[in-house]
Scaffold this active site. Sequence first.
Site, PDB file in Angstrom:
ATOM      1  N   TYR A   1     -12.798  44.458 -29.954  1.00  0.00           N
ATOM      2  CA  TYR A   1     -11.411  44.903 -29.975  1.00  0.00           C
ATOM      3  C   TYR A   1     -10.481  43.682 -30.017  1.00  0.00           C
ATOM      4  O   TYR A   1     -10.531  42.829 -29.138  1.00  0.00           O
ATOM      5  CB  TYR A   1     -11.081  45.750 -28.754  1.00  0.00           C
ATOM      6  CG  TYR A   1     -11.738  47.110 -28.713  1.00  0.00           C
ATOM      7  CD1 TYR A   1     -12.518  47.584 -29.766  1.00  0.00           C
ATOM      8  CD2 TYR A   1     -11.580  47.945 -27.614  1.00  0.00           C
ATOM      9  CE1 TYR A   1     -13.111  48.830 -29.718  1.00  0.00           C
ATOM     10  CE2 TYR A   1     -12.165  49.196 -27.555  1.00  0.00           C
ATOM     11  CZ  TYR A   1     -12.927  49.641 -28.605  1.00  0.00           C
ATOM     12  OH  TYR A   1     -13.523  50.878 -28.539  1.00  0.00           O
TER      13      TYR A   1
ATOM     14  N   PRO B   1      -9.287  61.466 -28.371  1.00  0.00           N
ATOM     15  CA  PRO B   1      -9.160  62.858 -27.930  1.00  0.00           C
ATOM     16  C   PRO B   1      -7.932  63.558 -28.490  1.00  0.00           C
ATOM     17  O   PRO B   1      -7.842  64.788 -28.411  1.00  0.00           O
ATOM     18  CB  PRO B   1      -9.068  62.724 -26.408  1.00  0.00           C
ATOM     19  CG  PRO B   1      -8.484  61.374 -26.172  1.00  0.00           C
ATOM     20  CD  PRO B   1      -9.069  60.512 -27.254  1.00  0.00           C
ATOM     21  N   LEU B   2      -7.006  62.798 -29.072  1.00  0.00           N
ATOM     22  CA  LEU B   2      -5.808  63.384 -29.673  1.00  0.00           C
ATOM     23  C   LEU B   2      -5.916  63.438 -31.194  1.00  0.00           C
ATOM     24  O   LEU B   2      -4.911  63.461 -31.895  1.00  0.00           O
ATOM     25  CB  LEU B   2      -4.564  62.606 -29.251  1.00  0.00           C
ATOM     26  CG  LEU B   2      -4.286  62.624 -27.746  1.00  0.00           C
ATOM     27  CD1 LEU B   2      -3.119  61.711 -27.406  1.00  0.00           C
ATOM     28  CD2 LEU B   2      -4.016  64.041 -27.258  1.00  0.00           C
TER      29      LEU B   2
ATOM     30  N   LEU C   1      -2.888  65.297 -33.322  1.00  0.00           N
ATOM     31  CA  LEU C   1      -2.673  66.470 -32.469  1.00  0.00           C
ATOM     32  C   LEU C   1      -1.384  66.389 -31.650  1.00  0.00           C
ATOM     33  O   LEU C   1      -0.997  67.374 -31.022  1.00  0.00           O
ATOM     34  CB  LEU C   1      -3.874  66.670 -31.539  1.00  0.00           C
ATOM     35  CG  LEU C   1      -5.131  67.201 -32.226  1.00  0.00           C
ATOM     36  CD1 LEU C   1      -6.351  67.051 -31.326  1.00  0.00           C
ATOM     37  CD2 LEU C   1      -4.945  68.671 -32.620  1.00  0.00           C
TER      38      LEU C   1
END
Length: 329
Positions: A53, A210-211, A216
């Site tokens: 990252y 998760p979005l 979302l």
Amino acid sequence: MEQRHLGRTGLRVSRIGLGTLTWGRDTDEHEAAEQLKMFWEAGGTLVDTADVYGGGEAEYLLGQLTERLVPRRDLVVSTKAGSVPDPDPERRFDGSRGHLLAALDASLARLGTDYVDLWQVHAYDPWTPLEETLQALDIAVTSGRARYVGVANFCGWQLAKAATWQLAAPGTRARLAATQMEYSLLQRGVEREVLPAARDLGVGLLPSSPLGRGVLTGKYRGGVPSGSRGATDHMAPFVEPYLDESARRVVDAVTTAADGLAVTPLQVALAWVRDRPGVTAPVVGARTARQLTAALSVEGLSLPDEIRRALDDVSAPVHRYPDQDWSTL
């Protein structure tokens, strides 16, 4: 924030994790410091990073901030190894024992700590025998460099094989505590094999994205807004697959549910995945402290059963043979 056990282990983590994918690249030191302090003050403990990252900058930044802002003992630091920077097109991952252990030592140096709470193999390496990869996890635990271990981006059979191998010699091999996989209302593929395997073998699922890669939240309903991930050259290909018609139907349903509950689409989408069976903690990768504040506000929300079922239906993936009950065929 509520704490949950990670898989079938004694390790407890906050039920929302803080992701650092953008740290050192799109998220600067000031924003990262704000995020970490806010997360810790909200009772968050699980902070997820990886050696690749920001080219290592995310780990370095996390190490600097834990030294100055947040007591190390209050965090569950998770990092990953196995992705190859600037890879040969034919070998994007390296699960060899030598590469993994060298990468772990480099991660510890950047993080400024002598151990990580959770260390995960970033992806399956088909060129290295799995038992060699898993031996690196055992060495990490027995040497004290990692307290718990897991994998990421393993498909169902790979996860089942790895977890079963580790369980075959209890007390000698370190059991897998976690698997990290993309999971959201727009990506439910893990329900086919990965999630059933994880639940059966006592491995906790840490959903990434998760979005739905930000879709979302509803911010892409009118197009790609400037300043969003979808508007950047390096992230647009990541977001674009979730801007099709089927995704729009799911986002519309999430927005309708949010309007009915007087909350935001983000809260609805995050609450849905957080409370799925087998999920330990979704990892939220906010670019800004403002985005993280919105994610943390989900703590007090539980979706009513009828809304949860409606979202299940509108986002249901197609699973046929061999997942479908054979007696109905």
